[in-house]
Design an enzyme around this catalytic site. Sequence first.
Site, mmCIF file in Angstrom:
data_model
loop_
_atom_site.group_PDB
_atom_site.id
_atom_site.type_symbol
_atom_site.label_atom_id
_atom_site.label_comp_id
_atom_site.label_asym_id
_atom_site.label_seq_id
_atom_site.Cartn_x
_atom_site.Cartn_y
_atom_site.Cartn_z
ATOM 1 N N HIS A 183 0.831 -1.208 0.000
ATOM 2 C CA HIS A 183 0.000 0.000 0.000
ATOM 3 C C HIS A 183 0.869 1.264 0.000
ATOM 4 C CE1 HIS A 183 -3.738 2.250 1.099
ATOM 5 N NE2 HIS A 183 -2.856 3.079 1.641
ATOM 6 N N GLU A 184 1.786 1.342 0.937
ATOM 7 C CA GLU A 184 2.645 2.529 1.013
ATOM 8 C C GLU A 184 3.552 2.608 -0.221
ATOM 9 O OE1 GLU A 184 1.810 4.721 3.099
ATOM 10 O OE2 GLU A 184 0.536 3.394 4.288
ATOM 11 N N HIS A 228 1.697 4.492 -2.830
ATOM 12 C CA HIS A 228 1.761 5.942 -2.574
ATOM 13 C C HIS A 228 3.139 6.488 -2.983
ATOM 14 C CE1 HIS A 228 -1.975 6.743 -0.487
ATOM 15 N NE2 HIS A 228 -1.762 5.826 0.450
ATOM 16 N N GLU A 254 -4.790 7.829 -3.033
ATOM 17 C CA GLU A 254 -5.276 6.557 -2.514
ATOM 18 C C GLU A 254 -5.558 5.570 -3.655
ATOM 19 O OE1 GLU A 254 -4.891 6.344 0.605
ATOM 20 O OE2 GLU A 254 -5.898 4.460 1.076
#
Length: 503
Positions: A267-268, A271, A297
């Site tokens: 997830h990070e 980003h 997101e």
Amino acid sequence: MEIIKSSADLYAAYKEIAQKAADLNNASAVLGWDQEVYMPAKGFEVRGRQLATLASLAHEMLTAEPYGNLLTELAGRGDLTDDEKRNVVLSLEDYNKNKQLTPAFVEAITQQTSASYNAWIQSRKENKFSIYAPELDKMIALKKQQADMYGYDKHPYDALLDEYEKGANVTLLDAVFGDVKQQLPPLLNKIKQATQVDDSFFNKHYPKQQQWDFSIDVLLAMGYDFEAGRQDMSEHPFTTSFAPTDVRVTTRVDEDNYASLLWSSIHEGGHALYEQGLPIAQYGLPLGAAASLGIHESQSRLWENNVGRGRLFWHHFYPMLQQYFPQQLQDVTVDDFYKGMNKVEPSLIRTEADEVTYHFHVLIRYEIEKDLISGELYTEDLPETWNSMYDKYLGVSAKDDKTGVLQDVHWAHGSFGYFPTYSLGSFYAAQFYQQTAQEISSLNDDITNGRLTGLTDWLRGKVHQYGRRYTSEELCKRITGKGLDFNTFMQYAGQKYAGIYGL
Ligand SMILES: [Zn+2]
């Protein structure tokens, strides 16, 4: 006699101010990163002061009258390049917005943020909403005032939402969450009636070092540049950027629950790829910054959910993972692993929710904060409203305030309008991912074989390189031919869970 300056000179002067303010904000970000990753406990108080000083210096630069005059003058010039023009227009919008808040108001909300945050910490400790309520109430009053200062057409919430998701409003969100309310419950009900999948293998003992090493393998495969970033540990995983050439991620390890680190790293990483892909030539300027929280997101969720929780991805990565954890995973087939990681189960805590039930958590917060801001809901009635909505949408009831209304920090920070961007991110991600499948003919084959950078390049070309040039809706229309469309997410989820639960 007044000398008329050339546009090039004026633009250079504008760029210098904007980039110096960015230097201050990025220095704050370094201090903020350090605070979460390395700072000793006693550093807390002075660090708060240091951050406040840098923030107020940057704010002063960006709200000074001469800076506004410079931007107004530049906006009227006809001989700027397209990029220059866009930067000036966006910076002037930011300036006007900043100017609408009086210094007294900025001071008041800064103080209230720390009062609300402390009350939130205290009330979580004692598990009592009543400690937090008076401070939250003051924060809500200030946010209403802020909405009035910004101004709005239809709903005061629109003014607050604009800070996180420019161009979005209650009309758009009511439509999309209306779809969520209508279309998601039938899918959830079918899943509830199906035989539940087994995810117990996640709760074996997974040593920290191997978890860490595998996360680095995945980040590298995604195209995360470790010469322009690094991964560290922190209490809550996050991504922070000081420039596209220095974008850092953090993660968290729980040796008895493998799911925690795996998902936070991917997830990070999503980003971080966005931040590393922003144009360095536009450093400190709007075209060098991310489009919106929803689009940010969309990048993290596309990697986490559409790719990382997909069956193809594990064709390549599961054998690697089994080498790191031969004992833990020897009896778990790749299909069982895939099914387990996609387990759907209504729960109380948003951050632990699966891809389907997650949007009910967001929907509940959206409806609540909209009503708090419009004055239709009173702070004191929050726990009751919260609990009845969890019962209505998810069929679960909180045992106490901590697992209920006190679970998120957002409102203590005054972040009203933030939550919806989490769901928007998933819905945009589904649309973008569907588009990649149409445009990259080798996509499935690439992912099956662990080749992920073709996807990264596609996202660079379609999303990252543009910075704030387009709003999220404009970007979505450019990429997919239409604006936000919940049906694409629904189609994706319908297919995925039909396969997993045999619906
Ligand atoms: Zn995120």
